[in-house]
Design a protein around this motif. Structure first.
Motif: not given
Length: 292
Positions: A181-197, A223-227
């Motif tokens: 199961g995937v209940t949460g999303g990316l941590a803020p720093h993960q989201r920022q890092r991948v979006c910047d990338y 894929a699931r946490m990003f969505k």
């Protein structure tokens, strides 16, 4: 195929089978689209697995079993041929089909990344002329809708192949594990890092494994946490960012459509124009004229 060699692919090229398209997906996976009729084919002891979907016809495709010839083919029927599997086929009428080739090593690696444990044994079950709506959906709405040779569609291809092989693991092997199961999303720093990338590499293919690596996650979890974090699947988000950059360049520069296509990750101006028109309702040249 140039990098990974697939024995079923090589064998079919020695017969009447006509190769329509093919592509390497990397990590021991590949795609091939075929057409055949009036052919007798023997496949023996391939060192990889093959997942085949009939895309058109196939009603006169016969498989040789111990008690004679059997058929059951037709559009959206699948055949799953494990490695080291021998089979003989009599193709008596028209048949269009698409193969996904994948190695045992890649399948095991996917299992380890997804469930964080390794199966003691991993054997793929043979299936002939089977129905599986999920596999048909992934083939038709993702693999067959994508341009296999355009950089901008590589994320769609890698995402769809990952989903297909996760489905194979769950339903056609002895693993039988429930997906984590995937209940949460990316941590803020993960989201920022991948979006910047993504923003810094929009001119690149950006396959799913490359994006997941930025967050140190498996492809499945990423894929699931990003969505969950962004509200879009990775391939949808990346395509939106490519088109947003294209709009900016069309508004604020006079560079050619070919150059814009390359800067936005499309391998050709024609593929860029088709995708832009689908999303915006007008071709790039029309959009540029309307905002100039």
């Amino acid at each position: 195929m140039t990098d990974d060699r697939f024995e079923v692919f090589d064998s079919l090229r020695q017969h009447n089978t006509r190769l329509l398209d093919h592509a390497q997906l990397g990590n021991g996976t590949g795609l091939a689209a075929w057409y055949n009729e009036r052919d007798l084919i023997a496949l023996e002891n391939a060192d990889h697995h093959t997942l085949s979907l009939y895309t058109a016809d196939g009603y006169q495709s016969y498989f040789k079993a111990g008690d004679g010839w059997h058929n059951g083919g037709g559009p959206d029927r699948l055949c799953l041929l494990p490695q080291q599997y021998s089979s003989t086929w009599d193709i008596r009428g028209p048949l269009s089909f698409v193969h996904l080739y994948f190695t045992d090593q890649h399948l095991r690696q996917l299992a380890e990344q997804t469930w964080d444990r390794s199966p003691l044994n991993l054997s793929v079950n043979e299936r002939l002329f089977a129905d599986d709506p999920q596999i048909a959906l992934l083939y038709r709405h993702f693999l067959l809708q994508a341009n296999w040779h355009d950089n901008s569609d590589q994320l769609t291809l890698s995402s769809a192949s990952s989903l297909l092989l996760s489905h194979v693991l769950r339903h056609y092997t002895q693993v039988n594990w429930q997906l984590p199961g995937v209940t949460g999303g990316l941590a803020p720093h993960q989201r920022q890092r991948v979006c910047d990338y993504i923003e810094a590499h929009l001119d690149q293919p950006l396959p799913l494994a490359e994006l997941a690596m930025q967050c140190q996650l498996s492809e499945y979890h990423f894929a699931r946490m990003f969505k969950r974090s962004v509200g879009l699947a990775p391939h949808q988000y990346v395509m939106n960012r490519r088109l947003a950059l294209a709009c900016e360049l069309l508004r604020n520069s006079q560079i050619s459509l070919q150059e814009i296509a390359l800067r936005c990750g499309f391998s050709s101006a024609s593929h860029f124009s088709n995708r832009f028109r689908q999303a915006m309702g007008v071709p790039p040249s029309g959009y540029r004229s309307s905002v100039s």
